[in-house]
Design an enzyme around this catalytic site. Structure first.
Site, short mmCIF file in Angstrom:
data_model
loop_
_atom_site.label_atom_id
_atom_site.label_comp_id
_atom_site.label_asym_id
_atom_site.label_seq_id
_atom_site.Cartn_x
_atom_site.Cartn_y
_atom_site.Cartn_z
N HIS A 1 0.84 -1.20 0.00
CA HIS A 1 0.00 0.00 0.00
C HIS A 1 0.87 1.25 0.00
O HIS A 1 1.82 1.37 0.76
CB HIS A 1 -1.02 -0.01 1.13
N GLU B 1 -4.92 1.97 2.41
CA GLU B 1 -5.03 0.78 3.26
C GLU B 1 -5.22 1.17 4.72
O GLU B 1 -6.00 0.55 5.43
CB GLU B 1 -3.76 -0.08 3.11
N GLU B 2 -4.49 2.21 5.15
CA GLU B 2 -4.43 2.47 6.59
C GLU B 2 -5.76 2.89 7.19
O GLU B 2 -6.08 2.49 8.31
CB GLU B 2 -3.37 3.54 6.89
N ASP C 1 3.28 -6.50 3.28
CA ASP C 1 2.92 -5.43 4.23
C ASP C 1 3.34 -5.83 5.64
O ASP C 1 2.64 -5.55 6.60
CB ASP C 1 1.40 -5.16 4.16
N ASP D 1 6.20 0.38 6.81
CA ASP D 1 4.75 0.26 6.58
C ASP D 1 4.28 1.41 5.71
O ASP D 1 3.91 2.45 6.22
CB ASP D 1 4.04 0.25 7.93
ZN ZN Z 1 0.71 -1.54 6.26
#
Ligand code: ZN
Length: 498
Positions: free
Chosen positions: A302, A348-349, A377, A314
């Site tokens: 992501h 995504e978050e 991820d 991340d």
């Molecule tokens: Zn992530």
């Protein structure tokens, strides 16, 4: 090295008789037919040196060597993390990162690169602070949680009540909660059981008349680093109280004061707000398959991150690992049988809208079938392997549950690739994979593969200011690139599909 290559060859040749190639000696052809007649157990021993490696195996070796020799991934990750920085949905920096990724994959020689619009939520943090006013004043290290409402101007000042579980909270009398700030002081065990307090804390506190919710950061140690993350959507029925994370040290300090019988009063000030939805994009790059272009292997991470740190582990790392896999295939002129697609999902978050949009746009196309979806991820510590799950499909199956039989078959096929990944140490191949962005595809029956690293320190950095490029080891990044490039090559080149 030679030992690894030997086992890799024998694994390749033990599965089926070798494909006759023009330059192979007649003896090898004879051996192939003999193998059919006798079965593998009756075969005379064959020295690996007698046969050239298959295209699959030699490609894997070349990809591994190229990935381990190149600093290109590190340069790319620096461009993203240092040059652009963190990138929350709705931010200009996220859209810059998307433009950067598309340009990078065009430069890498992908056959086509495009973006697709995705409607995303826009949560903004604004200024925020927490202060212990009694005893105090003492500044608390905090980060507001995604989706949280703000406080009124001037903030909320109230006594704190601390609990270590939902059970302890529900057992409190109403007057111990009403008008208070609830501190969920739950020590980190693993992510799943602890993150529930970040997700549900504000809703639970608000429903019982509390005025705010503070969660002890979801991470194993302190360094006085608060960890942000998303909260669950507010219940329509209950009041909306603000939610924030505080550092482990601050949570423990408050707990010790309360345990000594002292009153602790905290002032929480947050400008957090949710604006109208905005538009972001998924980035897609494709290397078309040479024989079966309508069978697609998807790999990605992501492109969005939280609005702190640099989103290095991340999930800048997962994005760059995926981009590098495609770049190396092009650079080494390894065009696989099937199409490889790199997808960098947005949002995504705090929404997973990118993963959902991709599955909606592409997952049900009867002419272009997704044969595997791979997500990275889990940071870029040392790679250990991949996990795989196939979900149940059809009217008889629950759309969210694992199809045990299909998963076992697919894992068995995945395990045949282990010799290709052994020299990198990424040959632990087992069931249990997933990933927020690929779950929408998995619900359509696509086998989902999760990139695995040791994750030894991942949750120290997760969603914090400390998730910066300095926390990434360049050597481990190379190994992850090698593991992913080999896996993607193999999934797109192997005879059958998972
Ligand atoms: Zn992530």
């Amino acid at each position: 090295m030679s030992e690894g290559r030997g086992s890799l060859w024998s694994a390749t040749f033990s599965r089926r008789p070798a494909v006759p190639a023009p330059h192979r000696p007649p003896f090898a052809l004879f051996l192939g037919f003999t193998a059919l007649a006798l079965g593998a157990g009756d075969l005379p021993p064959v020295r690996a040196a007698e046969a050239p490696p298959s295209r699959l195996a030699s490609g894997a070796t070349r990809l591994t060597e190229a990935a381990l020799a190149s600093d290109h991934a590190w340069t790319r990750l620096s461009e993203l993390c240092d040059g652009i920085g963190h990138r929350l949905s709705g931010s200009a920096s996220l859209e810059r990162a998307i433009d950067w990724a598309a340009a990078a994959m065009r430069a890498d020689g992908a056959d086509s690169v495009w973006t697709e619009p995705v409607t995303v939520p826009r949560w903004v943090r604004g200024r925020e602070s927490a202060t212990m006013v009694t005893p105090g004043p003492h500044t608390i290290a905090m980060l507001g949680l995604g989706r949280s409402v703000g406080t009124p101007p001037g903030g909320i000042t109230a006594p704190v009540v601390a609990v270590k579980s939902f059970g302890e909270f529900e057992a409190l009398p109403d007057d111990a909660v009403r008008g208070k700030i609830v501190l969920w002081n739950v020590p980190f065990t693993t992510y799943g059981p602890t993150v529930r307090y970040r997700s549900q804390g504000a809703n639970r506190a608000g429903r019982r008349g509390a005025v705010a919710s503070l969660v002890r950061s979801v991470g194993p140690i302190g360094h006085r680093t608060p960890h942000t993350g998303n909260m669950a959507a507010y219940n329509d029925s209950g009041p909306r109280v603000p939610g924030a994370a505080v550092s482990v040290e601050d949570a423990e300090r408050i707990q010790r004061l309360l345990d000594r019988g002292e009153e602790v009063r905290v002032r929480l000030e947050m400008e957090a707000d949710t604006l109208t939805d905005g538009t972001s994009r998924n980035v897609i790059a494709e290397l078309r398959g040479r024989e079966r272009p309508d069978e697609i292997v998807v790999v990605g991470g992501h492109i969005d991150s939280w609005d702190v740190g640099q989103g290095a582990h991340d999930d800048g790392g997962g994005c760059v690992i995926s981009m590098e896999a495609l770049r190396l295939l092009v650079a080494l002129d390894l065009r696989p049988r099937r199409t490889v697609r790199v997808v960098l999902w947005t949002n995504e978050e705090n929404g997973v809208r990118g993963g959902e949009a991709y599955a909606k746009n592409h997952g049900k196309d009867p002419k272009r079938r997704h044969v595997a979806a791979v997500e990275s991820d889990g940071g870029v510590e040392r790679p250990v392997g991949f996990k795989l799950t196939v979900r149940q499909q059809g009217p008889g199956g629950s759309p969210d549950s694992t199809d045990a039989a299909r998963t076992a078959e697919a894992v068995a096929r995945l395990k045949t690739l282990a010799p290709l990944l052994a020299s990198i140490g990424a040959d632990k191949l087992e069931s249990g994979g997933g990933g927020a962005d690929i779950v929408p595809l998995m619900k359509l029956g696509v086998p989902g593969v999760e990139h695995q690293t040791t994750m030894a320190r991942y949750f120290e950095w997760h969603h914090t200011e400390a998730d910066a490029l300095s926390a990434v080891d360049p050597g481990e990044l190379k190994k992850n690139v090698a593991a992913m490039a080999v896996l993607i090559w193999a999934l797109a080149e192997m005879d059958g599909t998972l």
